[in-house]
Design a protein around this motif. Structure first.
Motif, PDB file in Angstrom:
ATOM      1  N   VAL A  51       0.829  -1.199   0.000  1.00 22.33           N
ATOM      2  CA  VAL A  51       0.000   0.000   0.000  1.00 22.33           C
ATOM      3  C   VAL A  51       0.866   1.253   0.000  1.00 22.33           C
ATOM      4  CG1 VAL A  51      -1.792   1.270   1.239  1.00 22.33           C
ATOM      5  CG2 VAL A  51      -1.822  -1.231   1.225  1.00 22.33           C
ATOM      6  N   HIS A  52       0.528   2.170  -0.886  1.00 20.80           N
ATOM      7  CA  HIS A  52       1.090   3.520  -0.903  1.00 20.80           C
ATOM      8  C   HIS A  52      -0.052   4.486  -0.628  1.00 20.80           C
ATOM      9  CE1 HIS A  52       4.669   2.682  -3.871  1.00 20.80           C
ATOM     10  NE2 HIS A  52       4.739   1.960  -2.774  1.00 20.80           N
ATOM     11  N   VAL A  53       0.228   5.531   0.116  1.00 23.47           N
ATOM     12  CA  VAL A  53      -0.750   6.597   0.306  1.00 23.47           C
ATOM     13  C   VAL A  53      -0.396   7.702  -0.679  1.00 23.47           C
ATOM     14  CG1 VAL A  53      -1.709   8.298   1.914  1.00 23.47           C
ATOM     15  CG2 VAL A  53      -1.089   6.003   2.726  1.00 23.47           C
ATOM     16  N   LYS A  54      -1.395   8.156  -1.430  1.00 22.68           N
ATOM     17  CA  LYS A  54      -1.172   9.183  -2.455  1.00 22.68           C
ATOM     18  C   LYS A  54      -0.428  10.377  -1.860  1.00 22.68           C
ATOM     19  CE  LYS A  54      -3.284  11.693  -6.223  1.00 22.68           C
ATOM     20  NZ  LYS A  54      -2.125  11.477  -7.059  1.00 22.68           N
ATOM     21  N   GLY A  55       0.644  10.766  -2.537  1.00 20.88           N
ATOM     22  CA  GLY A  55       1.458  11.889  -2.097  1.00 20.88           C
ATOM     23  C   GLY A  55       2.649  11.497  -1.264  1.00 20.88           C
ATOM     24  N   THR A  56       2.638  10.253  -0.736  1.00 21.55           N
ATOM     25  CA  THR A  56       3.781   9.773   0.057  1.00 21.55           C
ATOM     26  C   THR A  56       4.212   8.389  -0.434  1.00 21.55           C
ATOM     27  OG1 THR A  56       2.343   8.821   1.764  1.00 21.55           O
ATOM     28  CG2 THR A  56       3.095  11.086   2.111  1.00 21.55           C
ATOM     29  N   GLU A  57       4.165   8.177  -1.741  1.00 24.20           N
ATOM     30  CA  GLU A  57       4.490   6.885  -2.325  1.00 24.20           C
ATOM     31  C   GLU A  57       5.954   6.525  -2.082  1.00 24.20           C
ATOM     32  OE1 GLU A  57       3.101   9.398  -3.981  1.00 24.20           O
ATOM     33  OE2 GLU A  57       1.267   8.722  -4.958  1.00 24.20           O
ATOM     34  N   PHE A  58       6.204   5.247  -1.954  1.00 26.52           N
ATOM     35  CA  PHE A  58       7.549   4.713  -1.832  1.00 26.52           C
ATOM     36  C   PHE A  58       8.196   4.720  -3.213  1.00 26.52           C
ATOM     37  CE2 PHE A  58      10.514   1.111  -1.786  1.00 26.52           C
ATOM     38  CZ  PHE A  58      11.248   1.406  -0.653  1.00 26.52           C
ATOM     39  N   GLU A  59       9.460   5.040  -3.299  1.00 27.73           N
ATOM     40  CA  GLU A  59      10.183   5.051  -4.578  1.00 27.73           C
ATOM     41  C   GLU A  59      10.935   3.739  -4.768  1.00 27.73           C
ATOM     42  OE1 GLU A  59       9.995   7.278  -6.910  1.00 27.73           O
ATOM     43  OE2 GLU A  59       8.959   8.864  -5.829  1.00 27.73           O
ATOM     44  N   PRO A  60      11.056   3.248  -5.991  1.00 19.58           N
ATOM     45  CA  PRO A  60      10.402   3.764  -7.180  1.00 19.58           C
ATOM     46  C   PRO A  60       8.907   3.411  -7.173  1.00 19.58           C
ATOM     47  CG  PRO A  60      11.583   1.767  -7.750  1.00 19.58           C
ATOM     48  CD  PRO A  60      11.868   2.058  -6.292  1.00 19.58           C
ATOM     49  N   LYS A  61       8.154   4.148  -7.955  1.00 20.07           N
ATOM     50  CA  LYS A  61       6.706   3.941  -8.016  1.00 20.07           C
ATOM     51  C   LYS A  61       6.262   3.954  -9.474  1.00 20.07           C
ATOM     52  CE  LYS A  61       5.595   8.851  -7.472  1.00 20.07           C
ATOM     53  NZ  LYS A  61       6.849   9.506  -7.186  1.00 20.07           N
ATOM     54  N   ALA A  62       5.012   3.610  -9.692  1.00 20.63           N
ATOM     55  CA  ALA A  62       4.433   3.656 -11.037  1.00 20.63           C
ATOM     56  C   ALA A  62       4.533   5.073 -11.589  1.00 20.63           C
ATOM     57  CB  ALA A  62       2.977   3.211 -10.999  1.00 20.63           C
ATOM     58  N   HIS A  63       4.518   5.195 -12.887  1.00 20.81           N
ATOM     59  CA  HIS A  63       4.612   6.505 -13.528  1.00 20.81           C
ATOM     60  C   HIS A  63       3.466   7.420 -13.095  1.00 20.81           C
ATOM     61  CE1 HIS A  63       5.460   9.540 -16.526  1.00 20.81           C
ATOM     62  NE2 HIS A  63       4.242   9.401 -17.023  1.00 20.81           N
ATOM     63  N   LEU A  64       2.256   6.884 -13.055  1.00 21.21           N
ATOM     64  CA  LEU A  64       1.084   7.658 -12.628  1.00 21.21           C
ATOM     65  C   LEU A  64       0.306   6.877 -11.563  1.00 21.21           C
ATOM     66  CD1 LEU A  64      -0.233   8.836 -16.126  1.00 21.21           C
ATOM     67  CD2 LEU A  64       0.956  10.225 -14.418  1.00 21.21           C
ATOM     68  N   PRO A  65       0.775   6.869 -10.320  1.00 21.61           N
ATOM     69  CA  PRO A  65       0.070   6.126  -9.269  1.00 21.61           C
ATOM     70  C   PRO A  65      -1.229   6.840  -8.886  1.00 21.61           C
ATOM     71  CG  PRO A  65       1.924   7.307  -8.329  1.00 21.61           C
ATOM     72  CD  PRO A  65       1.960   7.551  -9.816  1.00 21.61           C
ATOM     73  N   VAL A  66      -2.340   6.271  -9.298  1.00 17.09           N
ATOM     74  CA  VAL A  66      -3.636   6.934  -9.127  1.00 17.09           C
ATOM     75  C   VAL A  66      -4.580   6.018  -8.344  1.00 17.09           C
ATOM     76  CG1 VAL A  66      -5.598   7.940 -10.338  1.00 17.09           C
ATOM     77  CG2 VAL A  66      -3.317   8.087 -11.347  1.00 17.09           C
ATOM     78  N   PRO A  67      -5.152   6.511  -7.248  1.00 19.71           N
ATOM     79  CA  PRO A  67      -6.174   5.725  -6.551  1.00 19.71           C
ATOM     80  C   PRO A  67      -7.366   5.464  -7.470  1.00 19.71           C
ATOM     81  CG  PRO A  67      -5.398   7.523  -5.169  1.00 19.71           C
ATOM     82  CD  PRO A  67      -4.849   7.756  -6.552  1.00 19.71           C
ATOM     83  N   GLY A  68      -7.909   4.258  -7.391  1.00 19.04           N
ATOM     84  CA  GLY A  68      -9.109   3.927  -8.154  1.00 19.04           C
ATOM     85  C   GLY A  68      -8.870   3.412  -9.557  1.00 19.04           C
ATOM     86  N   ALA A  69      -7.625   3.147  -9.931  1.00 16.86           N
ATOM     87  CA  ALA A  69      -7.322   2.724 -11.302  1.00 16.86           C
ATOM     88  C   ALA A  69      -7.208   1.205 -11.464  1.00 16.86           C
ATOM     89  CB  ALA A  69      -6.019   3.372 -11.771  1.00 16.86           C
ATOM     90  N   LEU A  70      -7.344   0.443 -10.375  1.00 18.32           N
ATOM     91  CA  LEU A  70      -7.171  -1.002 -10.459  1.00 18.32           C
ATOM     92  C   LEU A  70      -8.485  -1.726 -10.723  1.00 18.32           C
ATOM     93  CD1 LEU A  70      -4.744  -1.647  -7.464  1.00 18.32           C
ATOM     94  CD2 LEU A  70      -4.169  -1.390  -9.883  1.00 18.32           C
ATOM     95  N   ASP A  71      -8.368  -2.854 -11.380  1.00 12.40           N
ATOM     96  CA  ASP A  71      -9.475  -3.765 -11.641  1.00 12.40           C
ATOM     97  C   ASP A  71      -8.906  -5.145 -11.325  1.00 12.40           C
ATOM     98  OD1 ASP A  71     -11.394  -5.467 -12.747  1.00 12.40           O
ATOM     99  OD2 ASP A  71     -11.719  -4.182 -14.493  1.00 12.40           O
ATOM    100  N   LEU A  72      -9.239  -5.676 -10.142  1.00 15.78           N
ATOM    101  CA  LEU A  72      -8.616  -6.903  -9.644  1.00 15.78           C
ATOM    102  C   LEU A  72      -9.649  -8.012  -9.491  1.00 15.78           C
ATOM    103  CD1 LEU A  72      -6.562  -5.295  -6.742  1.00 15.78           C
ATOM    104  CD2 LEU A  72      -5.738  -5.888  -9.030  1.00 15.78           C
ATOM    105  N   CYS A  73      -9.214  -9.237  -9.730  1.00 14.59           N
ATOM    106  CA  CYS A  73     -10.074 -10.402  -9.531  1.00 14.59           C
ATOM    107  C   CYS A  73      -9.405 -11.343  -8.547  1.00 14.59           C
ATOM    108  CB  CYS A  73     -10.318 -11.110 -10.862  1.00 14.59           C
ATOM    109  SG  CYS A  73     -11.349 -12.599 -10.685  1.00 14.59           S
ATOM    110  N   PHE A  74     -10.129 -11.687  -7.485  1.00 13.30           N
ATOM    111  CA  PHE A  74      -9.641 -12.614  -6.473  1.00 13.30           C
ATOM    112  C   PHE A  74     -10.493 -13.881  -6.495  1.00 13.30           C
ATOM    113  CE2 PHE A  74      -8.725  -8.365  -4.672  1.00 13.30           C
ATOM    114  CZ  PHE A  74      -7.337  -8.467  -4.581  1.00 13.30           C
TER     115      PHE A  74
END
Length: 127
Positions: A51-74
């Protein structure tokens, strides 16, 4: 021969860490892990979600780390009807389902919900 064997972890960027912890530990019943310098993850099976909190992401990170962009199947470890009953007890709304879908290796039966950041979460059973 394939190059990749399996997924070890993925990273989810959230806005509200408290709400995210509640959803993944109480609603999805994943195990909370702490590692590194106060970082957290949700562990399930042999995988985890860091988990990363927006604005305090751990480096390195995705180019555009955006909340709500995932589509996951469990894939659930219990029958989907038990999942639906649990979601109802938690008061977590089901967006769609149960519906039949095509999984990675076989047919699945799924329900869809959204996490606190509006990521689409599909919970399935193999049929």
């Amino acid at each position: 021969m394939a190059l990749i064997d399996h997924l070890d972890h993925l990273v989810l960027t959230c806005v509200d860490l408290v709400a995210t912890k509640r959803f993944y530990t109480e609603v999805l019943q994943m195990h909370l892990q702490t590692f590194g310098e106060g970082r957290i993850a949700f562990q399930f099976g042999n995988q985890k979600i860091n988990v990363h909190v927006k604005g305090t992401e751990f480096e390195p990170k995705a180019h555009l780390p955006v909340p709500g962009a995932l589509d996951l199947c469990f894939i659930a470890v219990v029958p989907l009807d038990d999942v639906i009953a649990h979601l109802n007890r938690c008061g977590w709304p089901i967006l769609e389902g149960p519906v039949e879908r095509t999984g990675a290796v076989q047919k699945i039966r799924s329900v869809y919900v959204r996490d606190p950041d509006l990521n689409l979460i599909e919970i399935s059973e193999v049929i």
